[in-house]
Enzyme design. Sequence first.
Site, short mmCIF file in Angstrom:
data_model
loop_
_atom_site.label_atom_id
_atom_site.label_comp_id
_atom_site.label_asym_id
_atom_site.label_seq_id
_atom_site.Cartn_x
_atom_site.Cartn_y
_atom_site.Cartn_z
N ASN A 178 -6.08 -2.94 2.28
CA ASN A 178 -6.02 -4.40 2.45
C ASN A 178 -7.43 -4.93 2.63
OD1 ASN A 178 -3.23 -4.57 2.36
ND2 ASN A 178 -2.97 -4.49 4.58
N ARG A 228 0.82 -1.22 0.00
CA ARG A 228 0.00 0.00 0.00
C ARG A 228 0.85 1.26 0.00
NH1 ARG A 228 -3.35 -0.62 5.12
NH2 ARG A 228 -1.35 -1.49 5.73
#
Length: 91
Positions: free
Chosen positions: A38, A20
């Site tokens: 996520n 990320r």
Amino acid sequence: MAIVRAHLKIYGRVQGVGFRWSMQREARKLGVNGWVRNLPDGSVEAVLEGDEERVEALIGWAHQGPPLARVTRVEVKWEQPKGEKGFRIVG
């Protein structure tokens, strides 16, 4: 310059490897807006919005990810742009 929106699901070893944060850095470098998060199933979901060429470049990056990631599959769904501003990590 066409503005596009891509909704991604990224599978493989993509959590706990800096995916990320790396995607956020790449998106900001390319000037792509959207978000990344996520998911409970171990995958990563992202929405990318911006110039078609730049979004395509970030999708290409997502197939590889950061050095510790092992991407096995990327699903891309094209949607109508919604005017995302900036790129953030959510969830």
